[in-house]
Design an enzyme around this catalytic site. Structure first.
Site, PDB file in Angstrom:
ATOM      1  NE  ARG A 283      23.637 117.072 -18.718  1.00  0.00           N
ATOM      2  CZ  ARG A 283      24.630 116.322 -19.188  1.00  0.00           C
ATOM      3  NH1 ARG A 283      24.506 115.011 -19.204  1.00  0.00           N
ATOM      4  NH2 ARG A 283      25.742 116.877 -19.641  1.00  0.00           N
TER       5      ARG A 283
ATOM      6  CG  HIS B 280      30.289 118.548 -18.884  1.00  0.00           C
ATOM      7  ND1 HIS B 280      30.110 118.851 -17.548  1.00  0.00           N
ATOM      8  CD2 HIS B 280      29.062 118.694 -19.470  1.00  0.00           C
ATOM      9  CE1 HIS B 280      28.841 119.179 -17.332  1.00  0.00           C
ATOM     10  NE2 HIS B 280      28.196 119.081 -18.483  1.00  0.00           N
TER      11      HIS B 280
ATOM     12  CE1 TYR C 157      25.179 120.602 -12.538  1.00  0.00           C
ATOM     13  CE2 TYR C 157      27.115 119.858 -13.721  1.00  0.00           C
ATOM     14  CZ  TYR C 157      25.777 120.197 -13.704  1.00  0.00           C
ATOM     15  OH  TYR C 157      25.045 120.146 -14.856  1.00  0.00           O
TER      16      TYR C 157
ATOM     17  NE  ARG D 114      23.941 117.652 -22.898  1.00  0.00           N
ATOM     18  CZ  ARG D 114      25.140 117.068 -22.920  1.00  0.00           C
ATOM     19  NH1 ARG D 114      25.225 115.794 -23.320  1.00  0.00           N
ATOM     20  NH2 ARG D 114      26.223 117.722 -22.566  1.00  0.00           N
TER      21      ARG D 114
ATOM     22  CG  HIS E   9      19.140 120.212 -18.420  1.00  0.00           C
ATOM     23  ND1 HIS E   9      19.499 119.229 -19.322  1.00  0.00           N
ATOM     24  CD2 HIS E   9      20.286 120.916 -18.175  1.00  0.00           C
ATOM     25  CE1 HIS E   9      20.785 119.334 -19.613  1.00  0.00           C
ATOM     26  NE2 HIS E   9      21.282 120.338 -18.919  1.00  0.00           N
TER      27      HIS E   9
ATOM     28  CE  LYS F  32      25.424 121.759 -25.566  1.00  0.00           C
ATOM     29  NZ  LYS F  32      25.058 122.515 -24.343  1.00  0.00           N
TER      30      LYS F  32
END
Length: 330
Positions: free
Chosen positions: A271, A294, A303, A137, A268, A162
């Site tokens: 990414r 994640h 994705y 990120r 972004h 995150k």
């Protein structure tokens, strides 16, 4: 005004006690202030679920905010009443919730990535290469410290990503030479700062109090230092921040324009492209999940919907028709 400042400082202290990130702290304080102003500057202790519901409905109906924005406001107010007021919110009753729209991420082709990166120079090019080559990120990249890089192992350690999670991702071989140049430039800045009696960067939590001087150590310096210094509001100490996100975003937007890419690509998107291209190359989705950081594999599954061959390598039935794409006979 003084009473308001004391209350907001209490909110700030509670967040810092729970190690919230600076960005979360600023966002939550912003929503708390807006909530108080919306209700005529009444103290939150004198309000409850009905006022919170009215504010959230106002955001959706009058302000037309996105669903994610409304959820962030709700999270800030849940924190306010649970941790500061000391009276957790119960059911909010009737709230008009903003409608969430599922959007597929913008993904660039490898050729488009190459064109965009080719329009970036210096440290901006390196940032873009790390976003795409390591799946970082933007803020994860800009807050990298020198000690987070391990060239020998080809690894980047992402700290406090995150959700407050640490992870390890790859250091692209294509970025090594640029990174060496960036580190040399950052060291020159650090040496000049030390000679001027500065050279301090912000360090996490109470580390600076426990180990005085740690903020001057080379390993803790930013990989992408800002061009200017600032005076810390609390101590008055002159420090150097990392490169600001807005500078990178402006440079990337201009690079996309010059590269002739018509997609609405942002930083972004690099990414997103990292994850998609790894899956297209046949890498396991669990591996990609770990590299992206994640928590749930379901987040990574998005994705599979933007792969060139589809999530299961599905081929369009139209492509099986002989001569379907040929021009009609005259």
């Amino acid at each position: 005004m003084a009473q308001k400042s004391v209350f907001l400082q209490e909110c700030r202290n509670k967040m810092r006690l729970r190690r919230y990130s600076p960005r979360t702290e600023r966002a939550y304080l912003g929503w708390i202030v807006r909530f108080i102003r919306f209700h005529g500057k009444r103290h939150p202790a004198g309000m409850a679920e009905a006022e919170v519901a009215a504010f959230l409905t106002h955001l959706a109906v009058e302000r037309s905010v996105a669903a994610a924005t409304q959820v962030q406001a709700l999270s800030a107010l849940l924190f306010l009443y649970r941790e500061v007021v000391g009276r957790p919110l119960a059911s909010l009753g009737q709230v008009h919730w903003a409608r969430s729209r599922a959007r597929l991420p913008v993904v660039l082709t490898p050729e488009e990535v190459e064109r965009v990166l080719g329009e970036l120079g210096g440290s901006m090019r390196l940032v873009g290469l790390l976003l795409y080559g390591a799946g970082l990120r933007l803020m994860e990249c800009l807050t990298l410290r020198v000690k987070d890089l391990d060239e020998a192992r080809g690894e980047i350690r992402v700290r406090q990503g995150k959700g407050g999670r640490d992870r390890v991702t790859m250091l692209p071989a294509a970025a090594v030479e640029l990174l060496r140049g960036q580190l040399a430039a950052a060291r020159r800045v650090h040496v000049r700062d030390l000679a001027a009696g500065r050279g301090v960067v912000e360090v996490p939590g109470a580390l600076g109090r426990k180990y005085p001087g740690v903020g001057r150590e080379w390993g803790w310096q930013w990989v992408f230092p800002a061009t200017r210094v600032y005076a810390d509001r609390g101590t008055g100490e002159v420090r150097r921040h990392h490169l600001h996100a807005s500078a990178v975003q402006r440079a990337f937007k201009e690079a996309v324009r010059r590269a002739g890419v018509v997609k609405r690509a942002t930083c972004h998107s690099l990414r997103h492209s990292f994850a998609t291209h790894l899956l297209e190359a046949g890498y396991d989705i669990r591996t990609v999940q770990e590299l992206l950081g994640h928590r749930e594999v379901g987040t990574t599954m998005i994705y599979t919907h933007v792969l060139n061959r589809g999530g299961l390598g599905v081929r369009s039935p139209a492509d099986r028709l002989p001569g379907a794409g040929s021009p009609p006979h005259s």
